[in-house]
Design an enzyme around this catalytic site. Structure first.
Site, mmCIF file in Angstrom:
data_model
loop_
_atom_site.group_PDB
_atom_site.id
_atom_site.type_symbol
_atom_site.label_atom_id
_atom_site.label_comp_id
_atom_site.label_asym_id
_atom_site.label_seq_id
_atom_site.Cartn_x
_atom_site.Cartn_y
_atom_site.Cartn_z
ATOM 1 N N ASP A 1 -14.029 0.572 2.418
ATOM 2 C CA ASP A 1 -15.363 -0.031 2.481
ATOM 3 C C ASP A 1 -16.382 0.851 1.751
ATOM 4 O OD1 ASP A 1 -14.345 -2.110 4.148
ATOM 5 O OD2 ASP A 1 -14.383 -0.709 5.837
ATOM 6 N N ILE B 1 -4.215 2.762 9.036
ATOM 7 C CA ILE B 1 -4.652 1.792 8.023
ATOM 8 C C ILE B 1 -4.344 0.367 8.472
ATOM 9 C CG2 ILE B 1 -4.191 0.997 5.656
ATOM 10 C CD1 ILE B 1 -3.639 3.915 4.901
ATOM 11 N N ARG C 1 -2.917 -9.724 5.426
ATOM 12 C CA ARG C 1 -3.475 -11.086 5.518
ATOM 13 C C ARG C 1 -2.987 -11.962 4.382
ATOM 14 N NH1 ARG C 1 -9.722 -11.725 5.613
ATOM 15 N NH2 ARG C 1 -9.892 -9.786 4.404
ATOM 16 N N ASN D 1 1.027 -6.802 14.320
ATOM 17 C CA ASN D 1 0.772 -5.382 14.018
ATOM 18 C C ASN D 1 0.528 -4.518 15.257
ATOM 19 O OD1 ASN D 1 1.154 -6.058 11.416
ATOM 20 N ND2 ASN D 1 -0.966 -5.815 10.743
ATOM 21 N N ILE E 1 0.846 -1.195 0.000
ATOM 22 C CA ILE E 1 0.000 0.000 0.000
ATOM 23 C C ILE E 1 0.878 1.240 0.000
ATOM 24 C CG2 ILE E 1 -1.641 1.333 1.371
ATOM 25 C CD1 ILE E 1 -2.631 -1.444 2.402
ATOM 26 N N GLY E 2 1.943 1.193 0.793
ATOM 27 C CA GLY E 2 2.785 2.384 0.972
ATOM 28 C C GLY E 2 3.303 2.950 -0.336
ATOM 29 N N HIS F 1 -14.011 -2.168 10.566
ATOM 30 C CA HIS F 1 -13.370 -2.607 9.309
ATOM 31 C C HIS F 1 -12.950 -4.068 9.408
ATOM 32 C CE1 HIS F 1 -11.265 -2.496 5.537
ATOM 33 N NE2 HIS F 1 -10.157 -2.903 6.125
HETATM 34 N N1 LIG Z 1 -7.634 -0.158 6.512
HETATM 35 C C1 LIG Z 1 -7.748 -0.731 5.339
HETATM 36 O O1 LIG Z 1 -8.750 -0.541 4.633
HETATM 37 C C2 LIG Z 1 -6.662 -1.628 4.808
HETATM 38 C C3 LIG Z 1 -6.674 -1.986 3.463
HETATM 39 C C4 LIG Z 1 -5.656 -2.769 2.979
HETATM 40 C C5 LIG Z 1 -4.644 -3.213 3.839
HETATM 41 N N2 LIG Z 1 -4.663 -2.829 5.141
HETATM 42 C C6 LIG Z 1 -3.594 -3.227 6.052
HETATM 43 O O2 LIG Z 1 -2.457 -2.413 5.814
HETATM 44 C C7 LIG Z 1 -1.285 -3.109 6.249
HETATM 45 C C8 LIG Z 1 -0.198 -3.063 5.172
HETATM 46 O O3 LIG Z 1 -0.576 -3.815 4.058
HETATM 47 P P1 LIG Z 1 0.436 -3.983 2.828
HETATM 48 O O4 LIG Z 1 -0.282 -4.776 1.809
HETATM 49 O O5 LIG Z 1 0.990 -2.672 2.455
HETATM 50 O O6 LIG Z 1 1.580 -4.869 3.502
HETATM 51 P P2 LIG Z 1 3.097 -5.010 3.011
HETATM 52 O O7 LIG Z 1 3.685 -6.152 3.748
HETATM 53 O O8 LIG Z 1 3.178 -5.008 1.534
HETATM 54 O O9 LIG Z 1 3.772 -3.660 3.509
HETATM 55 C C9 LIG Z 1 3.886 -3.347 4.857
HETATM 56 C C10 LIG Z 1 5.103 -2.461 5.026
HETATM 57 O O10 LIG Z 1 5.208 -2.168 6.421
HETATM 58 C C11 LIG Z 1 6.594 -2.170 6.712
HETATM 59 N N3 LIG Z 1 6.811 -2.346 8.136
HETATM 60 C C12 LIG Z 1 6.809 -3.474 8.866
HETATM 61 N N4 LIG Z 1 7.124 -3.206 10.148
HETATM 62 C C13 LIG Z 1 7.296 -1.861 10.219
HETATM 63 C C14 LIG Z 1 7.639 -0.973 11.261
HETATM 64 N N5 LIG Z 1 7.849 -1.399 12.501
HETATM 65 N N6 LIG Z 1 7.742 0.335 10.974
HETATM 66 C C15 LIG Z 1 7.529 0.784 9.718
HETATM 67 N N7 LIG Z 1 7.211 -0.011 8.684
HETATM 68 C C16 LIG Z 1 7.092 -1.313 8.947
HETATM 69 C C17 LIG Z 1 7.174 -3.305 5.888
HETATM 70 O O11 LIG Z 1 8.570 -3.180 5.750
HETATM 71 C C18 LIG Z 1 6.417 -3.123 4.592
HETATM 72 O O12 LIG Z 1 7.097 -2.277 3.703
HETATM 73 C C19 LIG Z 1 -1.742 -4.513 6.586
HETATM 74 O O13 LIG Z 1 -1.924 -4.628 7.979
HETATM 75 C C20 LIG Z 1 -3.058 -4.628 5.860
HETATM 76 O O14 LIG Z 1 -3.911 -5.600 6.425
HETATM 77 C C21 LIG Z 1 -5.652 -2.047 5.628
HETATM 78 O O1 LIG Z 2 -8.809 -7.473 3.726
HETATM 79 C C1 LIG Z 2 -7.665 -7.188 4.064
HETATM 80 O O2 LIG Z 2 -6.976 -7.956 4.744
HETATM 81 C C2 LIG Z 2 -7.060 -5.889 3.641
HETATM 82 C C3 LIG Z 2 -7.993 -4.726 3.828
HETATM 83 O O3 LIG Z 2 -8.457 -4.611 5.137
HETATM 84 C C4 LIG Z 2 -9.121 -4.740 2.845
HETATM 85 O O4 LIG Z 2 -10.264 -4.503 3.233
HETATM 86 O O5 LIG Z 2 -8.844 -4.918 1.639
#
Ligand SMILES: NC(=O)c1ccc[n+]([C@@H]2O[C@H](COP(=O)([O-])OP(=O)(O)OC[C@H]3O[C@@H](n4cnc5c(N)ncnc54)[C@H](O)[C@@H]3O)[C@@H](O)[C@H]2O)c1
Ligand SMILES: O=C(O)C[C@H](O)C(=O)O
Length: 358
Positions: free
Chosen positions: A195, A162, A126, A139, A58-59, A222
């Protein structure tokens, strides 16, 4: 004409800029490339935004989209891995925001100092078969550490959380801020925008409309049944059959799982979340700027139900959340859904609170 020695010196200098030693961007705030970056003129006036977890799935797209946002003058990209490459790449975009990269815990404070908005997508995502709550053990600690940094370095920043499970990570952040004496509930927002984005898209498909014309409030939290779309309040006004209601509710609640299941075995960038996160961050920045009528759904400290946190429509302003709207009239299907949502949410909130208090 320059003589051979001059040319060799220039090439050596340029090459040093393009290929800094691997640890230079990471640990030396004073490298020449770094200084050049800091001297660049940003599209000021604007806001200073940090992304924590900026090198992740996501980042990265989130960083790209925030670099394109004209409200951002400075963009700090922090991660525990890979920020030099992401920073170098994003910083080449010819938009106003000045980009700086920060790598690892010992640069967290520099990344956070002076920020107006901090967006946190750090942590593990996930895999198929997992619930968002299965991410808690890893997390929760990550979010706690990052929020301790925020409390110390930019206690007045708006925080967009997030990292999953949002239903627990937001209470964790609140407890960390309370402990530090910096808690302002208006400034802490769990990002549930995805959502709403999904709900708008899926409802538009059923109605045969452009999703940009559709507005679906999604309340609760969420995760699974805590994601409660209020289909009786869709704009433009419309009605659904029972079959459509069940299909849409289930699809919106399981949208994340739909994506995760399709992507298994591969690391991937979740574009829709980056899009939703930027849409939400932009709303927060417009609120900070003083724009009127900025209303979005978010998971916040709330008195809309008996639970201490709940997602509903909120008005964003100069201090973050300025007003929280009541749920409005619910139909019977939604009232049943609300009870299910509250039951699960209560446990997730308590889990987050006791993680910090224990
Ligand atoms: N709120 C929402 O709607 C939503 C939607 C999608 C994903 N998410 C959540 O967002 C999170 C990230 O998802 P992603 O697909 O980008 O995962 P990802 O594994 O691709 O990226 C996560 C990043 O976090 C970094 N990281 C890990 N520990 C860290 C720390 N202590 N400090 C700083 N950075 C750190 C990792 O190095 C990595 O670059 C997950 O928990 C995912 O479930 C939330
Ligand atoms: O479903 C997930 O694990 C990632 C995120 O919360 C989403 O809704 O896409």
């Amino acid at each position: 004409m320059q003589d051979g020695a001059d040319i060799h010196q220039r090439i050596a200098r340029i090459s040093a800029h393009l290929n800094p030693p691997a640890n230079r961007l990471q640990v030396e705030g004073s490298s020449s490339l770094w200084r050049a970056d800091c001297r660049a003129k940003g599209g000021s006036p604007g806001f200073k935004v940090a992304i924590l977890g900026a090198a992740g799935g996501i980042g990265q797209p989130l960083a790209m989209l925030m670099k394109m946002n004209p409200l951002v003058s400075v963009l700090h990209l922090y991660d525990v891995a890979n920020t030099p490459g992401v920073t170098a790449d994003i910083s080449h975009m010819d938009t106003g925001a000045v980009v700086r990269g920060f790598l690892g815990q010992n640069q967290l404070e520099d990344a956070l100092t002076g920020m107006d908005l901090v967006i946190i997508p750090a942590g593990v995502p996930r895999k198929p078969g997992m619930t968002r709550d299965d991410l808690f053990n890893i997390n929760a600690g990550i979010v706690r550490t990052l929020c301790e940094g925020i409390a110390k370095c930019c206690p007045k920043a708006i925080v967009n959380l997030i990292s999953n499970p949002v239903n627990s990570t937001v209470p964790i952040a609140a407890e960390v801020f309370k402990k530090a004496g910096t808690y302002d509930p208006r400034r802490l927002l769990g990002v549930t925008m995805l959502d709403v984005v999904r709900a708008n898209t899926f409802v538009a498909e059923v109605l045969g409309l452009d999703p940009r014309e559709v507005d679906v409030p999604v309340v609760g939290g969420h995760a699974g049944v805590t994601i409660l779309p209020l289909l009786s309040q869709v704009k433009p006004a419309c009605s659904f059959t029972q079959e459509e209601t069940e299909y849409l509710t289930s699809r919106i609640q399981n949208g994340g799982t739909e994506v995760v299941e399709q992507m298994f075995k591969k690391e991937f960038q979740q574009m829709s979340q980056a899009y939703a996160a930027v849409k939400f961050a932009d709303a927060c920045l417009r609120g900070l700027r003083g724009d009127a009528g900025v209303v979005e759904c978010a998971f916040v400290s709330s008195q809309v139900t008996e639970l201490p946190f709940f997602a509903s429509r909120v008005r964003l302003g100069r201090h973050g959340v300025e007003e929280i709207y009541p749920l409005g009239p619910l139909n019977e299907y939604e009232r049943v859904g609300l009870e299910k949502a509250k039951k699960e949410l209560a446990g997730s909130i308590e889990k987050g609170v006791s993680f910090v208090r224990k």
